[in-house]
Scaffold this motif. Structure first.
Motif, PDB file in Angstrom:
ATOM      1  N   GLU A   1      -8.039  -1.694 -15.377  1.00  0.00           N
ATOM      2  CA  GLU A   1      -8.195  -0.809 -14.225  1.00  0.00           C
ATOM      3  C   GLU A   1      -8.597  -1.644 -13.011  1.00  0.00           C
ATOM      4  O   GLU A   1      -9.537  -2.439 -13.073  1.00  0.00           O
ATOM      5  CB  GLU A   1      -9.248   0.263 -14.504  1.00  0.00           C
ATOM      6  CG  GLU A   1      -9.360   1.268 -13.400  1.00  0.00           C
ATOM      7  CD  GLU A   1     -10.288   2.418 -13.750  1.00  0.00           C
ATOM      8  OE1 GLU A   1     -10.333   3.348 -12.940  1.00  0.00           O
ATOM      9  OE2 GLU A   1     -10.947   2.390 -14.788  1.00  0.00           O
TER      10      GLU A   1
ATOM     11  N   ARG B   1      -3.363   9.154 -11.655  1.00  0.00           N
ATOM     12  CA  ARG B   1      -3.172   8.172 -10.599  1.00  0.00           C
ATOM     13  C   ARG B   1      -4.135   6.988 -10.688  1.00  0.00           C
ATOM     14  O   ARG B   1      -4.801   6.637  -9.740  1.00  0.00           O
ATOM     15  CB  ARG B   1      -3.325   8.843  -9.256  1.00  0.00           C
ATOM     16  CG  ARG B   1      -2.174   8.527  -8.345  1.00  0.00           C
ATOM     17  CD  ARG B   1      -2.243   9.279  -7.076  1.00  0.00           C
ATOM     18  NE  ARG B   1      -1.050   9.886  -6.608  1.00  0.00           N
ATOM     19  CZ  ARG B   1       0.112  10.011  -7.198  1.00  0.00           C
ATOM     20  NH1 ARG B   1       0.291   9.554  -8.364  1.00  0.00           N
ATOM     21  NH2 ARG B   1       1.135  10.592  -6.642  1.00  0.00           N
TER      22      ARG B   1
ATOM     23  N   ALA C   1      -4.963   3.021 -11.024  1.00  0.00           N
ATOM     24  CA  ALA C   1      -4.364   1.737 -10.651  1.00  0.00           C
ATOM     25  C   ALA C   1      -4.647   0.733 -11.764  1.00  0.00           C
ATOM     26  O   ALA C   1      -5.804   0.461 -12.079  1.00  0.00           O
ATOM     27  CB  ALA C   1      -4.927   1.245  -9.329  1.00  0.00           C
TER      28      ALA C   1
ATOM     29  N   PRO D   1      -1.360  -4.103  -8.247  1.00  0.00           N
ATOM     30  CA  PRO D   1      -1.645  -2.821  -8.901  1.00  0.00           C
ATOM     31  C   PRO D   1      -0.388  -1.990  -9.113  1.00  0.00           C
ATOM     32  O   PRO D   1       0.505  -1.961  -8.281  1.00  0.00           O
ATOM     33  CB  PRO D   1      -2.586  -2.105  -7.935  1.00  0.00           C
ATOM     34  CG  PRO D   1      -3.090  -3.147  -7.016  1.00  0.00           C
ATOM     35  CD  PRO D   1      -2.050  -4.229  -6.969  1.00  0.00           C
ATOM     36  N   ARG D   2      -0.348  -1.330 -10.251  1.00  0.00           N
ATOM     37  CA  ARG D   2       0.697  -0.375 -10.602  1.00  0.00           C
ATOM     38  C   ARG D   2      -0.015   0.949 -10.866  1.00  0.00           C
ATOM     39  O   ARG D   2      -1.082   0.966 -11.465  1.00  0.00           O
ATOM     40  CB  ARG D   2       1.436  -0.804 -11.872  1.00  0.00           C
ATOM     41  CG  ARG D   2       1.980  -2.190 -11.840  1.00  0.00           C
ATOM     42  CD  ARG D   2       3.302  -2.221 -11.092  1.00  0.00           C
ATOM     43  NE  ARG D   2       3.953  -3.511 -11.257  1.00  0.00           N
ATOM     44  CZ  ARG D   2       4.097  -4.380 -10.286  1.00  0.00           C
ATOM     45  NH1 ARG D   2       3.621  -4.134  -9.096  1.00  0.00           N
ATOM     46  NH2 ARG D   2       4.715  -5.518 -10.493  1.00  0.00           N
ATOM     47  N   PHE D   3       0.576   2.037 -10.431  1.00  0.00           N
ATOM     48  CA  PHE D   3      -0.083   3.334 -10.551  1.00  0.00           C
ATOM     49  C   PHE D   3       0.552   4.167 -11.650  1.00  0.00           C
ATOM     50  O   PHE D   3       1.764   4.173 -11.813  1.00  0.00           O
ATOM     51  CB  PHE D   3      -0.040   4.066  -9.208  1.00  0.00           C
ATOM     52  CG  PHE D   3      -0.849   3.346  -8.165  1.00  0.00           C
ATOM     53  CD1 PHE D   3      -2.170   3.681  -7.955  1.00  0.00           C
ATOM     54  CD2 PHE D   3      -0.306   2.310  -7.434  1.00  0.00           C
ATOM     55  CE1 PHE D   3      -2.932   2.999  -7.025  1.00  0.00           C
ATOM     56  CE2 PHE D   3      -1.052   1.620  -6.497  1.00  0.00           C
ATOM     57  CZ  PHE D   3      -2.377   1.963  -6.289  1.00  0.00           C
TER      58      PHE D   3
ATOM     59  N   GLU E   1       2.396   5.213  -5.670  1.00  0.00           N
ATOM     60  CA  GLU E   1       1.038   5.049  -5.161  1.00  0.00           C
ATOM     61  C   GLU E   1       0.620   6.253  -4.325  1.00  0.00           C
ATOM     62  O   GLU E   1      -0.491   6.748  -4.422  1.00  0.00           O
ATOM     63  CB  GLU E   1       0.955   3.773  -4.316  1.00  0.00           C
ATOM     64  CG  GLU E   1      -0.431   3.544  -3.759  1.00  0.00           C
ATOM     65  CD  GLU E   1      -0.529   2.245  -2.979  1.00  0.00           C
ATOM     66  OE1 GLU E   1      -1.641   1.967  -2.489  1.00  0.00           O
ATOM     67  OE2 GLU E   1       0.474   1.531  -2.842  1.00  0.00           O
TER      68      GLU E   1
END
Length: 90
Positions: free
Chosen positions: A29, A54, A56, A64-66, A88
């Motif tokens: 995270e 949602r 990250a 970061p990927r959501f 995002e």
């Protein structure tokens, strides 16, 4: 700790599957404590999965990927994380 993951999840994070293994799950995270809190309150295999919206995720400071994440326990008591990528910003 990450015991296993599918190749799609590793690629989505931009890292090899092998590098993800043994990493603390909560360390994926980017900001906050949502995963850590959910892990503390996660019941046993008979309980319904818990959802984190949602969140990250990234590997060691990566981009970061959501995702919306579902966490549950399997019959052996291990935690299962199912990540569904989202934008995002909605």
């Amino acid at each position: 700790r990450v015991a296993d993951c599918n190749l799609a999840f590793a690629r989505w994070l931009g890292v090899s599957r092998k590098r993800l293994l043994e990493q603390p799950l909560a360390a994926l995270e980017v900001d906050g404590e949502a995963l850590r809190l959910v892990l503390r309150h996660l019941g046993d295999a008979s309980d319904a999965p818990l959802r984190v919206r949602r969140i990250a995720l990234a590997f060691l400071g990566g981009e970061p990927r959501f995702a919306d994440a579902w966490l549950s326990r399997d019959a052996d008591g291990q935690v299962l994380l199912e990540a569904h990528p989202v934008d995002e910003f909605p």
